[in-house]
Design a protein around this motif. Structure first.
Motif, PDB file in Angstrom:
ATOM      1  N   ASP A 255       0.836  -1.208   0.000  1.00 33.77           N
ATOM      2  CA  ASP A 255       0.000   0.000   0.000  1.00 33.77           C
ATOM      3  C   ASP A 255       0.868   1.255   0.000  1.00 33.77           C
ATOM      4  OD1 ASP A 255      -2.453   1.301  -0.117  1.00 33.77           O
ATOM      5  OD2 ASP A 255      -2.522   1.601   2.050  1.00 33.77           O
ATOM      6  N   ALA A 256       1.933   1.215  -0.786  1.00 32.83           N
ATOM      7  CA  ALA A 256       2.866   2.344  -0.892  1.00 32.83           C
ATOM      8  C   ALA A 256       3.441   2.340  -2.295  1.00 32.83           C
ATOM      9  CB  ALA A 256       3.982   2.227   0.139  1.00 32.83           C
ATOM     10  N   THR A 257       3.865   3.510  -2.756  1.00 31.77           N
ATOM     11  CA  THR A 257       4.377   3.595  -4.122  1.00 31.77           C
ATOM     12  C   THR A 257       5.434   4.677  -4.228  1.00 31.77           C
ATOM     13  OG1 THR A 257       3.729   3.862  -6.451  1.00 31.77           O
ATOM     14  CG2 THR A 257       2.640   5.293  -4.853  1.00 31.77           C
ATOM     15  N   THR A 258       6.260   4.580  -5.250  1.00 31.24           N
ATOM     16  CA  THR A 258       7.184   5.655  -5.585  1.00 31.24           C
ATOM     17  C   THR A 258       6.600   6.411  -6.777  1.00 31.24           C
ATOM     18  OG1 THR A 258       8.463   4.463  -7.278  1.00 31.24           O
ATOM     19  CG2 THR A 258       9.080   4.119  -4.969  1.00 31.24           C
ATOM     20  N   THR A 259       7.178   7.545  -7.096  1.00 29.20           N
ATOM     21  CA  THR A 259       6.748   8.271  -8.293  1.00 29.20           C
ATOM     22  C   THR A 259       7.823   8.180  -9.377  1.00 29.20           C
ATOM     23  OG1 THR A 259       7.554  10.305  -7.259  1.00 29.20           O
ATOM     24  CG2 THR A 259       5.196   9.859  -7.099  1.00 29.20           C
ATOM     25  N   LEU A 260       8.603   7.105  -9.350  1.00 36.23           N
ATOM     26  CA  LEU A 260       9.628   6.896 -10.370  1.00 36.23           C
ATOM     27  C   LEU A 260       8.980   6.608 -11.725  1.00 36.23           C
ATOM     28  CD1 LEU A 260      12.302   4.643  -8.614  1.00 36.23           C
ATOM     29  CD2 LEU A 260      12.304   7.126  -8.875  1.00 36.23           C
ATOM     30  N   HIS A 261       9.646   7.029 -12.789  1.00 32.43           N
ATOM     31  CA  HIS A 261       9.237   6.672 -14.149  1.00 32.43           C
ATOM     32  C   HIS A 261       9.918   5.332 -14.454  1.00 32.43           C
ATOM     33  CE1 HIS A 261       7.780  10.713 -14.179  1.00 32.43           C
ATOM     34  NE2 HIS A 261       9.004  11.248 -14.171  1.00 32.43           N
ATOM     35  N   LEU A 262       9.214   4.267 -14.190  1.00 31.01           N
ATOM     36  CA  LEU A 262       9.824   2.935 -14.218  1.00 31.01           C
ATOM     37  C   LEU A 262      10.410   2.573 -15.573  1.00 31.01           C
ATOM     38  CD1 LEU A 262       7.233   0.935 -12.076  1.00 31.01           C
ATOM     39  CD2 LEU A 262       9.277   2.160 -11.324  1.00 31.01           C
ATOM     40  N   GLN A 263       9.853   3.133 -16.665  1.00 25.67           N
ATOM     41  CA  GLN A 263      10.346   2.792 -17.991  1.00 25.67           C
ATOM     42  C   GLN A 263      11.766   3.312 -18.235  1.00 25.67           C
ATOM     43  OE1 GLN A 263       7.937   4.910 -17.304  1.00 25.67           O
ATOM     44  NE2 GLN A 263       8.205   6.811 -18.467  1.00 25.67           N
ATOM     45  N   GLU A 264      12.283   4.144 -17.313  1.00 25.28           N
ATOM     46  CA  GLU A 264      13.649   4.651 -17.438  1.00 25.28           C
ATOM     47  C   GLU A 264      14.654   3.776 -16.688  1.00 25.28           C
ATOM     48  OE1 GLU A 264      14.955   7.163 -19.165  1.00 25.28           O
ATOM     49  OE2 GLU A 264      13.050   7.827 -20.026  1.00 25.28           O
ATOM     50  N   ILE A 265      14.185   2.736 -16.030  1.00 24.70           N
ATOM     51  CA  ILE A 265      15.078   1.923 -15.190  1.00 24.70           C
ATOM     52  C   ILE A 265      16.167   1.241 -16.005  1.00 24.70           C
ATOM     53  CG2 ILE A 265      15.184  -0.214 -13.837  1.00 24.70           C
ATOM     54  CD1 ILE A 265      12.669   0.675 -12.398  1.00 24.70           C
ATOM     55  N   ALA A 266      15.788   0.594 -17.109  1.00 27.16           N
ATOM     56  CA  ALA A 266      16.780  -0.159 -17.888  1.00 27.16           C
ATOM     57  C   ALA A 266      17.884   0.752 -18.403  1.00 27.16           C
ATOM     58  CB  ALA A 266      16.103  -0.874 -19.051  1.00 27.16           C
ATOM     59  N   ARG A 267      17.482   1.916 -18.901  1.00 28.01           N
ATOM     60  CA  ARG A 267      18.482   2.832 -19.440  1.00 28.01           C
ATOM     61  C   ARG A 267      19.366   3.391 -18.333  1.00 28.01           C
ATOM     62  NH1 ARG A 267      17.831   8.656 -22.140  1.00 28.01           N
ATOM     63  NH2 ARG A 267      20.012   8.891 -22.669  1.00 28.01           N
ATOM     64  N   THR A 268      18.772   3.703 -17.182  1.00 34.28           N
ATOM     65  CA  THR A 268      19.563   4.220 -16.057  1.00 34.28           C
ATOM     66  C   THR A 268      20.568   3.180 -15.593  1.00 34.28           C
ATOM     67  OG1 THR A 268      17.591   5.470 -15.374  1.00 34.28           O
ATOM     68  CG2 THR A 268      19.412   5.349 -13.817  1.00 34.28           C
ATOM     69  N   SER A 269      20.116   1.939 -15.504  1.00 35.86           N
ATOM     70  CA  SER A 269      20.999   0.844 -15.090  1.00 35.86           C
ATOM     71  C   SER A 269      22.173   0.705 -16.041  1.00 35.86           C
ATOM     72  CB  SER A 269      20.203  -0.471 -15.042  1.00 35.86           C
ATOM     73  OG  SER A 269      21.066  -1.577 -14.912  1.00 35.86           O
ATOM     74  N   ARG A 270      21.878   0.759 -17.319  1.00 35.72           N
ATOM     75  CA  ARG A 270      22.931   0.598 -18.320  1.00 35.72           C
ATOM     76  C   ARG A 270      23.939   1.743 -18.235  1.00 35.72           C
ATOM     77  NH1 ARG A 270      23.654  -1.779 -23.494  1.00 35.72           N
ATOM     78  NH2 ARG A 270      25.124  -0.559 -24.705  1.00 35.72           N
ATOM     79  N   LEU A 271      23.452   2.971 -18.083  1.00 33.24           N
ATOM     80  CA  LEU A 271      24.348   4.127 -18.022  1.00 33.24           C
ATOM     81  C   LEU A 271      25.256   4.052 -16.803  1.00 33.24           C
ATOM     82  CD1 LEU A 271      25.129   6.888 -19.260  1.00 33.24           C
ATOM     83  CD2 LEU A 271      23.447   7.921 -17.726  1.00 33.24           C
ATOM     84  N   VAL A 272      24.688   3.709 -15.653  1.00 36.23           N
ATOM     85  CA  VAL A 272      25.492   3.596 -14.431  1.00 36.23           C
ATOM     86  C   VAL A 272      26.541   2.505 -14.581  1.00 36.23           C
ATOM     87  CG1 VAL A 272      25.419   2.954 -11.985  1.00 36.23           C
ATOM     88  CG2 VAL A 272      23.742   4.569 -12.901  1.00 36.23           C
ATOM     89  N   SER A 273      26.145   1.373 -15.139  1.00 34.39           N
ATOM     90  CA  SER A 273      27.092   0.280 -15.358  1.00 34.39           C
ATOM     91  C   SER A 273      28.221   0.713 -16.280  1.00 34.39           C
ATOM     92  CB  SER A 273      26.362  -0.933 -15.954  1.00 34.39           C
ATOM     93  OG  SER A 273      27.280  -1.962 -16.270  1.00 34.39           O
TER      94      SER A 273
END
Length: 518
Positions: A255-273
């Motif tokens: 019953d809790a949520t973030t306001t992250l734009h989840l569709q950006e996760i893969a790209r963010t992960s790749r950039l950080v890596s």
């Protein structure tokens, strides 16, 4: 549903990972992607550590517009003053100060009694509050702090003006039940606790960082601190993508949520890596290469009949999708630019687009089909510019299984092209011997890794190297369909970064050691 604030520490905790040392441009690039991801707060660094880190935090503070930028400080006036300087120009500046509270830290690190800890915390929170509208206070090693004393510290922090109180499991010692109980106890026993946000910051030494963070949420935590891909000191920190997807997938439970734009996760992960040089393990939850792969015949049969039989998260949720638009050597600049926009690179300058297009056309002459992964690899190799003291002009390698390999390298050094031929134990060794001879630099190859960007015999190869020179360390990346060329480009890139790093004052070991345990 209750909102959980996301406090990203990739640029601070993540940079403390062994072998990782981000420059200013790289920090800004990651920060802008974190902004796209929708994180609420970005901890950009530890300004007092060095003039270079202070400048990097300031660059992030000026670049980011839609997230709070945070600077870290010990409970010392000079640290707080450094954060004030670093966050000039920030849209929404915040400070994060910390002081250890556990018996083991009080005795061996601080050499303070409880009363001294309380007095110092109160004085420094007030000092910070006079300079910042928003102050976060961390009770370092809270997980091993006596609960009654932690309640006392939290109550004092609230009275002194803290807006967020962070309860870090600094050494990854807690179990979910124990850690959740800390938040439950604070919520039930600390006066005016509703006036602040409680934050959870977990390390993964026992592999429970994400579980502990979720337990904190169930017991009242308002904010989760962590990093992309879970990178960080020792075994790393809470992986923010895991928390976000757990809350989304099990919304009815948390019953809790973030306001992250989840569709950006893969790209963010790749950039950080890419920029940290830390590959994501194939079996890593959410962003690992195998996270959505099914090999078992039973699993494959189930997924073909109904995806939800074995797939609780759609790859599209985190931004993974297959594009049918194939670019090749006949593709024009307009089609290429449209592809860049589709991949999320809509803010590139004309100069950056032209440079990327040139690299793309060169690759298209050597590779039949150029896919998304190829383009991303090219872009991410070139987006972060490093001053070019050295530039690879030509590479000729001779290899015979019955003879000693040799390599001839032409390298431009400060505008002058020099050539050298060298032999080595292997082709890569010969290349690096030749580069060393031309550059005049004495370095140690600390790490060398290769990975394939795409499939097939004409796949792009990506090489990552780490070079050491005394107290300095720098990483380099190179991409090519020829792994030897990629190796040479990575080495030259690392050399350029090493030269650039020598111009900046080194971060002192004392300052680094004092900040690694938050």
């Amino acid at each position: 549903m209750r909102k959980i604030y996301i406090f990203d520490t990739t640029l601070r905790d993540g940079e403390q990972s062994p072998g990782v040392n981000l420059n200013t441009q790289e920090k800004v690039e990651i920060a802008l992607q974190l902004e796209k991801l929708g994180v609420d707060r970005i901890e950009a660094g530890f300004p007092i550590a060095s003039p270079g880190d202070l400048a990097a935090v300031n660059a992030v503070a000026r670049a980011v517009k839609n997230a709070s930028v945070v600077g870290l400080a010990r409970s010392r006036e000079k640290d707080i003053d450094a954060v004030v300087e670093a966050l000039k120009g920030a849209q929404d500046p915040r400070i994060h100060i910390f002081l250890a509270t556990s018996p083991i830290h009080r005795k061996h690190k601080l050499r303070m009694e409880k009363a001294e800890v309380l007095e110092t915390a109160e004085r420094m929170i007030k000092y910070a509050k006079a300079r910042f509208a928003q102050v976060e206070f961390s009770a370092e090693d809270a997980g091993r702090t006596e609960l009654d004393f932690l309640c006392e510290v939290t109550a004092l922090a609230i009275k002194a003006g803290a807006d967020v109180v962070n309860i870090p499991d600094t050494v990854g010692y807690m179990t979910p039940y124990e850690y959740g109980n800390i938040f439950k106890t604070l919520k039930e026993n600390v006066p005016d606790i509703e006036k602040i946000q409680l934050s959870a910051h977990c390390h993964d030494d026992l592999g429970m960082a994400t579980a502990n963070s979720l337990a904190a949420i169930l017991n009242g935590a308002d904010q989760i601190e962590g990093t992309i891909n879970g990178i960080g000191e020792r075994a790393g920190n809470t992986a923010l993508e895991e928390v976000a997807l757990a809350l989304m997938t099990r919304a009815e439970f948390f019953d809790a949520t973030t306001t992250l734009h989840l569709q950006e996760i893969a790209r963010t992960s790749r950039l950080v890596s890419k920029l940290t040089g830390m590959p994501v393990p194939g079996n890593k939850a959410i962003v690992g290469a195998n996270a959505f792969a099914h090999e078992s015949g039973i699993h494959q049969d189930g997924v073909l009949k109904e995806k939800t039989t074995y797939e609780i998260i759609s790859p599209a949720t985190i931004g993974l999708k297959d594009s049918k638009l194939v670019l090749g050597k006949h593709s024009g600049r307009h089609a290429f630019r449209e592809k860049l926009v589709d991949l999320g690179f809509e803010n590139l300058t004309e100069e950056q687009v032209n440079a990327a297009f040139g690299k793309f056309k060169d690759l298209a002459d050597r590779k039949k089909d150029v896919g998304n992964e190829d383009i991303l690899a090219l872009l991410e190799e070139k987006l972060i510019e490093t001053p070019e003291v050295f530039a690879l002009e030509q590479l000729v390698v001779a290899f015979d299984s019955h003879a000693v390999p040799n390599a001839t390298v032409k390298l431009k050094k400060e505008g002058v092209v020099a050539s050298h031929k060298a032999e080595g134990n292997g082709s890569v060794d010969a290349i690096y011997q030749a580069i060393d001879a031309i550059s005049g630099e004495t370095v140690e190859l600390d790490d060398y890794s290769i990975k394939s960007v795409t499939d097939g015999t004409d796949a792009l190869g990506e090489v990552h190297v780490v070079l050491k020179q005394g107290e300095y360390s720098a990483q380099g990346r190179g991409v090519s369909t020829d792994i030897l060329e990629a190796s040479a480009r990575a080495y030259v890139d690392a050399l350029n970064r090493l030269v650039e790093k020598r111009k900046e004052p080194a971060r002192t070991k004392r300052d680094r050691d004092n900040v690694t345990l938050i």
